[in-house]
Design a protein around this motif. Structure first.
Motif, PDB file in Angstrom:
ATOM      1  N   ALA A 100      53.238 -21.529  36.454  1.00  0.00           N
ATOM      2  CA  ALA A 100      54.306 -20.554  36.221  1.00  0.00           C
ATOM      3  C   ALA A 100      55.394 -21.112  35.306  1.00  0.00           C
ATOM      4  O   ALA A 100      56.021 -20.373  34.536  1.00  0.00           O
ATOM      5  CB  ALA A 100      54.915 -20.125  37.556  1.00  0.00           C
ATOM      6  N   ILE A 101      55.606 -22.426  35.365  1.00  0.00           N
ATOM      7  CA  ILE A 101      56.677 -23.035  34.559  1.00  0.00           C
ATOM      8  C   ILE A 101      56.388 -22.872  33.066  1.00  0.00           C
ATOM      9  O   ILE A 101      57.290 -23.001  32.231  1.00  0.00           O
ATOM     10  CB  ILE A 101      56.848 -24.530  34.947  1.00  0.00           C
ATOM     11  CG1 ILE A 101      58.126 -25.149  34.349  1.00  0.00           C
ATOM     12  CG2 ILE A 101      55.651 -25.365  34.498  1.00  0.00           C
ATOM     13  CD1 ILE A 101      59.384 -24.696  34.961  1.00  0.00           C
ATOM     14  N   ILE A 103      55.825 -20.177  31.562  1.00  0.00           N
ATOM     15  CA  ILE A 103      56.365 -18.909  31.040  1.00  0.00           C
ATOM     16  C   ILE A 103      57.626 -19.143  30.205  1.00  0.00           C
ATOM     17  O   ILE A 103      57.674 -18.761  29.029  1.00  0.00           O
ATOM     18  CB  ILE A 103      56.615 -17.888  32.182  1.00  0.00           C
ATOM     19  CG1 ILE A 103      55.299 -17.551  32.874  1.00  0.00           C
ATOM     20  CG2 ILE A 103      57.282 -16.632  31.643  1.00  0.00           C
ATOM     21  CD1 ILE A 103      55.456 -16.751  34.163  1.00  0.00           C
ATOM     22  N   PRO A 104      58.688 -19.766  30.762  1.00  0.00           N
ATOM     23  CA  PRO A 104      59.880 -19.976  29.918  1.00  0.00           C
ATOM     24  C   PRO A 104      59.644 -20.972  28.782  1.00  0.00           C
ATOM     25  O   PRO A 104      60.256 -20.852  27.716  1.00  0.00           O
ATOM     26  CB  PRO A 104      60.928 -20.507  30.897  1.00  0.00           C
ATOM     27  CG  PRO A 104      60.168 -21.041  32.064  1.00  0.00           C
ATOM     28  CD  PRO A 104      58.925 -20.220  32.149  1.00  0.00           C
ATOM     29  N   LEU A 105      58.754 -21.951  28.990  1.00  0.00           N
ATOM     30  CA  LEU A 105      58.514 -22.950  27.939  1.00  0.00           C
ATOM     31  C   LEU A 105      57.779 -22.310  26.750  1.00  0.00           C
ATOM     32  O   LEU A 105      58.118 -22.563  25.584  1.00  0.00           O
ATOM     33  CB  LEU A 105      57.702 -24.120  28.503  1.00  0.00           C
ATOM     34  CG  LEU A 105      58.359 -24.874  29.677  1.00  0.00           C
ATOM     35  CD1 LEU A 105      57.402 -25.887  30.283  1.00  0.00           C
ATOM     36  CD2 LEU A 105      59.634 -25.567  29.228  1.00  0.00           C
TER      37      LEU A 105
ATOM     38  N   ALA B 217      54.942 -25.106  42.931  1.00  0.00           N
ATOM     39  CA  ALA B 217      54.264 -24.170  42.026  1.00  0.00           C
ATOM     40  C   ALA B 217      55.172 -23.732  40.872  1.00  0.00           C
ATOM     41  O   ALA B 217      54.693 -23.474  39.765  1.00  0.00           O
ATOM     42  CB  ALA B 217      53.790 -22.945  42.810  1.00  0.00           C
ATOM     43  N   LEU B 218      56.471 -23.643  41.141  1.00  0.00           N
ATOM     44  CA  LEU B 218      57.397 -23.169  40.109  1.00  0.00           C
ATOM     45  C   LEU B 218      58.007 -24.305  39.290  1.00  0.00           C
ATOM     46  O   LEU B 218      58.863 -24.071  38.451  1.00  0.00           O
ATOM     47  CB  LEU B 218      58.511 -22.330  40.751  1.00  0.00           C
ATOM     48  CG  LEU B 218      58.056 -21.039  41.446  1.00  0.00           C
ATOM     49  CD1 LEU B 218      59.195 -20.398  42.212  1.00  0.00           C
ATOM     50  CD2 LEU B 218      57.487 -20.049  40.437  1.00  0.00           C
ATOM     51  N   THR B 342      65.261 -24.986  34.151  1.00  0.00           N
ATOM     52  CA  THR B 342      64.150 -24.107  33.766  1.00  0.00           C
ATOM     53  C   THR B 342      63.353 -23.713  35.009  1.00  0.00           C
ATOM     54  O   THR B 342      63.007 -22.537  35.189  1.00  0.00           O
ATOM     55  CB  THR B 342      63.219 -24.835  32.768  1.00  0.00           C
ATOM     56  OG1 THR B 342      64.016 -25.378  31.721  1.00  0.00           O
ATOM     57  CG2 THR B 342      62.189 -23.903  32.175  1.00  0.00           C
ATOM     58  N   LEU B 346      63.277 -19.868  37.550  1.00  0.00           N
ATOM     59  CA  LEU B 346      62.066 -19.144  37.948  1.00  0.00           C
ATOM     60  C   LEU B 346      62.082 -18.741  39.420  1.00  0.00           C
ATOM     61  O   LEU B 346      61.365 -17.828  39.825  1.00  0.00           O
ATOM     62  CB  LEU B 346      60.837 -20.028  37.693  1.00  0.00           C
ATOM     63  CG  LEU B 346      60.267 -20.084  36.277  1.00  0.00           C
ATOM     64  CD1 LEU B 346      59.107 -21.058  36.239  1.00  0.00           C
ATOM     65  CD2 LEU B 346      59.813 -18.718  35.807  1.00  0.00           C
TER      66      LEU B 346
END
Lengths: 158, 376
Positions: A100-101, A103-105, B217-218, B342, B346
């Motif tokens: 999921a991380i 997405i912003p990257l 996970a995030l 970052t 999320l």
């Protein structure tokens, strides 16, 4: 690159025995390789630490910093994409379905370098203002002298 | 028509920001509400984008450190340190032990300063004016130390490739010890006054619960991950600047006020981290060696051989990564930061679902997000 070929390549590189292993791969096999490294019990690269991009001689180098939360080992995946012109966008494959991380990257790289991540969740204009043209982190980028009717040119005082 | 059907209403869409006191900085929070219950949330950032990474490419190696200092104004040294560590690795520059010790002292003072700022914001979110003022009063004592050593209170611009820009001034070490003692006393006062105060527990426990699975996970790191039960800290897993020589613990969430990983746990964990920072400071000032504070002097024409490196430092908000590329020129070819905020951003859409509108500010501020470093 199929899974067996990938395994052979990783064995040749000796990756996993040191903290500083890198693997250059074709951008088309990026998602497959990343998924292999995440799910394969011998690797367990379950943590995407970072995605970085930089331009070198017209190529955009995408660097994926992976880490295993169980073993603490790290690994770097690198793929290269080449835009046809200095101002055209270029395609790569998203890994946001794996981490999921991403997405912003990917969103940042998309806006600042003009890399479209296929299958990703990038949205138009999150980092840059609406209506901004060009990709500021490319080396060829020329800053606009005016945006939204605001001039950015500095005048020398007499 | 039943009463429930008669009273049923459509969801309400509500937008907060980009400037709102409940938010951690300039951002948009778009909520869908069922009465006062949040059904879904979505964030939008970018209002504080300064083109920092581009600016870093346009300045000499030394000047770029000044820009890295502005990554997160509240914890300025960590941007500088991340760039220094990466550049020193590429260039093969050794950092004298004394300089490493000074870097650790400044890092831990900055962590205390940043965490005190966090405590003040949490106090304000629940309307505790006395706690807000007490904490900010004490943070001034830490900022005094920065001013004494560097001449600046926030953007200290003190690190240099190969060390620090100046040696510690006379009396600095004694002042650090004094402030550590003061903060140690104050921590007990904060706990007595606020941490386990009935009203604060009511406002902060059992809300914004982040599980260890979701944190991993995030990509959440730092105190938020540790409050969720993950014992992650770069100072232990990949030590730098001599942290491997220091004996300290990594606190993890215990769920003392409610459950592990809730907003209250994140608050208490930062208090415990301040205690550990005081311990690190004590050991660092006791063991500061004699010797040089800088191994090389660099000029504007200084170049670094082509190469790249990735550094990681433990900032007050989590793991700060820096990918640095040199093409052999007088300026960095690329500086990219992966900031802890970052991952924290999320978590927002997940943490606000099912909570009440009045809990938004406590949940958001308990994550200690820096929009300055997120947007860059």
């Amino acid at each position: 690159m199929d899974t067996n070929e990938l395994k052979r390549k990783l064995e040749i590189k000796g990756a996993g025995s040191s903290l500083k292993q890198s693997l250059a791969i074709d951008v088309g096999s990026l998602a497959h390789t990343a998924q292999f490294l995440r799910d394969e019990p011998n690797w367990q690269m379950d943590d995407l630490e970072n995605i970085s991009a930089f331009e070198m001689k017209g190529d955009i180098l995408l660097t994926y910093f992976l880490k295993s939360s169980s073993t603490g080992k790290t690994m770097v995946l690198r793929a290269t994409v080449t835009p046809k012109t200095e101002t055209s966008e270029v395609d790569a494959v998203s890994v946001s379905h794996l981490w999921a991380i991403a997405i912003p990257l990917e969103q940042e790289i998309s806006e600042l370098f003009g890399v479209r991540f296929q299958g990703g969740k990038t949205r138009p204009h999150q980092v840059l203002p609406e209506g901004w043209r060009g990709f500021p982190l490319r080396k060829s980028y020329v800053f606009p002298i005016e945006f939204a009717s605001i001039k950015h040119q500095r005048h020398e005082h007499e | 028509m039943s009463l429930r059907e008669y009273l049923a209403t459509d969801f309400t869409n509500w937008s907060l920001g980009p400037y709102h006191p409940a938010l951690p900085g300039p951002m948009m929070l778009r909520l869908q509400l069922d009465g006062e219950i949040i059904v879904s949330g979505e964030t939008e950032a970018g209002f504080l984008h300064r083109g920092l990474e581009k600016a870093l490419e346009r300045h000499s190696w030394q000047s770029s450190l000044t820009y890295a200092d502005r990554l997160d104004p509240e914890s300025a040294i960590f941007g500088e340190l991340a760039v220094c560590l990466a550049a020193e690795e590429i260039a093969g520059i050794d950092v004298p032990r004394r300089a490493q010790n000074i870097r650790v002292i400044l890092s831990e003072l900055t962590r205390i300063s940043s965490h005190l700022g966090f405590l003040a914001r949490m106090a304000k979110a629940v309307g505790s004016t006395p706690m807000f003022h007490y904490v900010l009063r004490d943070r001034e004592r830490v900022l005094d130390l920065f001013e004494l050593l560097t001449g600046a209170r926030f953007s200290i611009n003190f690190l240099r490739l190969g060390g620090v820009s100046a040696d510690v001034t006379e009396g600095f070490i004694e002042r650090v010890i004094d402030v550590c003692e003061l903060i140690r006393i104050r921590l007990k006062e904060y706990n007595d006054l606020f941490s386990f105060n009935h009203a604060f527990l009511k406002r902060s426990s059992w809300i914004g619960v982040l599980s260890s699975e979701r944190a991993r996970a995030l990509g959440v790191t730092g105190p938020n991950a540790r409050a969720a039960g993950l014992s992650l800290d770069v100072r232990k897993s990949a030590p730098y600047s001599g942290y491997e020589l220091i004996d300290f613990e990594i606190p993890v969430g215990r769920g003392e006020g409610g459950t592990i990983g809730d907003a209250h746990d994140r608050f208490v964990l930062r208090l415990r981290e301040i205690t550990q920072s005081l311990e690190i400071l004590k050991q660092s000032v006791d063991s500061i060696p004699a010797g040089q504070f800088q191994s090389v002097k660099i000029s504007r024409e200084f170049t670094i051989a082509p190469g790249e490196a990735y550094s990681r430092v433990e900032s007050p908000r989590g793991t700060l990564g820096c990918h640095l590329v040199s093409d052999g020129g007088t300026r960095p070819a690329r500086v990219q930061f992966k900031t802890p905020s970052t991952g924290h951003m999320l978590t927002i859409p997940e943490l606000v679902i099912g909570t009440r509108v009045e809990d938004i500010s406590v949940i958001l501020l308990s994550l200690d997000i820096s929009l300055a470093e997120f947007d860059r």
